[in-house]
Motif scaffolding. Structure first.
Motif, short mmCIF file in Angstrom:
data_model
loop_
_atom_site.label_atom_id
_atom_site.label_comp_id
_atom_site.label_asym_id
_atom_site.label_seq_id
_atom_site.Cartn_x
_atom_site.Cartn_y
_atom_site.Cartn_z
N SER A 1 -4.33 16.65 1.49
CA SER A 1 -4.63 15.44 0.73
C SER A 1 -4.01 14.23 1.42
O SER A 1 -2.95 14.32 2.04
N VAL A 2 -4.71 13.10 1.32
CA VAL A 2 -4.30 11.84 1.95
C VAL A 2 -4.51 10.73 0.94
O VAL A 2 -5.49 10.75 0.19
N TRP A 3 -3.59 9.76 0.91
CA TRP A 3 -3.76 8.64 -0.01
C TRP A 3 -3.34 7.33 0.65
O TRP A 3 -2.49 7.29 1.52
N ALA A 4 -4.02 6.27 0.24
CA ALA A 4 -3.67 4.90 0.64
C ALA A 4 -4.06 4.01 -0.52
O ALA A 4 -5.20 3.57 -0.63
N ILE B 1 0.85 -1.19 0.00
CA ILE B 1 0.00 0.00 0.00
C ILE B 1 0.89 1.24 0.00
O ILE B 1 1.73 1.41 0.89
N ASN B 2 0.71 2.08 -1.01
CA ASN B 2 1.38 3.38 -1.04
C ASN B 2 0.54 4.35 -0.22
O ASN B 2 -0.62 4.59 -0.53
N LEU B 3 1.13 4.87 0.86
CA LEU B 3 0.38 5.77 1.74
C LEU B 3 1.16 7.06 1.95
O LEU B 3 2.38 7.10 1.83
N GLY B 4 0.42 8.10 2.28
CA GLY B 4 1.07 9.36 2.57
C GLY B 4 0.07 10.49 2.66
O GLY B 4 -1.15 10.31 2.50
N HIS C 1 -7.35 3.68 -3.83
CA HIS C 1 -8.38 3.53 -2.82
C HIS C 1 -8.17 4.65 -1.81
O HIS C 1 -7.16 4.65 -1.11
N GLY C 2 -9.05 5.59 -1.73
CA GLY C 2 -8.87 6.70 -0.80
C GLY C 2 -9.32 6.35 0.59
O GLY C 2 -10.34 5.69 0.77
N PRO C 3 -8.60 6.82 1.64
CA PRO C 3 -9.06 6.61 3.01
C PRO C 3 -10.40 7.32 3.23
O PRO C 3 -10.73 8.27 2.54
N ASN C 4 -11.17 6.84 4.21
CA ASN C 4 -12.42 7.55 4.54
C ASN C 4 -12.55 7.71 6.02
O ASN C 4 -11.78 7.18 6.79
#
Length: 282
Positions: free
Chosen positions: A261-264, A3-6, A279-282
C-alpha cells in the motif's frame, strides 16, 4: 501544502534473506520533510543506509524467515504548484553537454536505443529541437500506449512497449526515455509519489509512479508521458538510467509480496485538529 506520504510492504520469506530497499524520499528533498519518512521494520532488524551511485538513499537489511513488514510514513512540505514548464528550453548539441549527463544518452536495460533510433528520427526529425520535441514525444507515447494494470510485466522493454502498445507508467516512461536518447536528449528515469491533488476523481489504487527528467537549457525538467499533464504533489524517491537502477525492493532470495500500500494524502487543519484529504498516487 502538507502531504502525508508513506508505504507499507508485507512479505513472507522462507528463510533469512538479504534485501535492499529504496523507499525513502530522495536526499535532495530531505529539507522538505517536516517529519522524516524513516523506515521501520516488523519484526525489528538492523538497518544500514547508504547512497548509491545515482544519489538515492538505500537501506540494506536481512529479512527474517516468516512474515516481515517494511513501512515509511512522513510529512512533506510541498509548494502546491504544478510541475514547472519552460516552452523555450533548448536542446544542447552533444559536444556541449556536461559530462555527467552523457550516461543518460546511452542505451540501458529497458531502453534499447539501437532498436528505436531509426523510428525515433522518422517520427520526430521535423519537430523543433528542445522542449517542443520532448513534448511531441510525450504526446506520441501517451496516445500510442494503452494503460492498464493488467498489462504490467516486469520484463517489458521500450521496444516491446512500442510494438505491443500497452503497459503501465514505467513502460510509458521507458519508451519516452529511449526516444529522447535516440534524438540526443539526455533522459533519466524517476520513481516516487504522485498525488491526485487538484485532479478529478475517482482516485486510482495507491501505487508508486514513474516519470522522466530531461536535460534542457542547463537543468533537468520533469515530463510525464503516462499522464501527460503538469501535476501537483510529485515527490521524488529515486532516479537512474531506467527501472533496473531503482527497484523499490531488491531481494536476494525467494519471497512472496503479501500486501502493498502507498499513500500521499493532503493534510488539512480543522478546528478539532489535523484531518487528511485522501489522494492516492497513480
Amino acid at each position: 501544502m502538507r502531504i502525508n506520504l508513506g508505504c507499507q510492504l508485507q512479505f513472507s520469506f522462507p528463510q533469512e534473506t538479504p534485501m535492499v530497499a529504496v523507499l525513502n524520499v530522495h536526499y535532495s528533498h530531505f529539507g522538505d520533510l517536516e517529519r522524516p519518512d524513516f523506515m521501520v521494520s516488523s519484526p525489528s532488524v538492523p538497518l544500514e543506509s547508504y547512497r548509491d551511485g545515482f544519489g538515492n538513499w538505500c537501506t540494506r537489511l536481512i529479512a527474517p524467515s516468516g512474515d516481515f513488514e517494511l513501512k515509511t510514513d512522513g510529512i512533506f512540505l510541498d509548494k502546491g504548484e504544478p510541475d514547472p514548464i519552460a516552452p523555450g528550453a533548448m536542446q544542447f548539441d552533444v559536444q556541449h553537454l556536461p559530462a555527467d549527463t552523457l550516461v543518460y544518452l546511452l542505451g540501458s536495460r529497458y531502453c534499447e536505443t539501437d532498436l528505436l533510433s531509426e523510428e525515433a528520427w522518422h517520427l520526430f526529425e521535423n519537430t523543433a529541437p528542445g522542449w517542443a520535441r520532448v513534448q511531441a514525444i510525450c504526446d506520441f507515447v501517451h496516445g500510442h500506449v494503452t494503460f492498464g494494470y493488467e498489462h504490467a510485466r516486469a520484463t517489458r522493454t521500450a521496444f516491446e512497449t512500442m510494438t505491443e502498445r500497452r503497459g503501465v507508467c514505467r513502460d510509458y516512461t521507458h519508451l519516452a526515455i529511449a526516444l529522447c536518447r535516440c534524438l540526443n536528449i539526455p533522459a533519466r528515469y524517476c520513481t516516487g509519489y504522485l498525488s491526485d491533488i487538484g485532479e478529478q476523481g475517482p482516485d486510482p489504487p495507491g501505487d508508486f509512479a514513474a516519470w522522466m527528467e530531461v536535460y534542457l537549457s542547463g537543468r533537468w525538467w520533469v515530463f510525464d508521458p503516462r499522464n501527460n499533464t503538469r501535476r501537483i504533489g510529485r515527490i521524488l524517491v529515486a532516479r537512474g538510467r531506467d527501472a533496473a537502477d531503482v527497484p523499490l525492493t531488491q531481494t536476494f532470495g525467494k519471497n512472496t509480496l503479501v500486501n502493498f500500500s502507498v499513500w500521499a494524502n493532503e493534510v488539512q487543519e480543522n478546528e478539532g485538529g489535523m484531518t487528511l484529504r485522501v489522494h492516492g498516487p497513480n
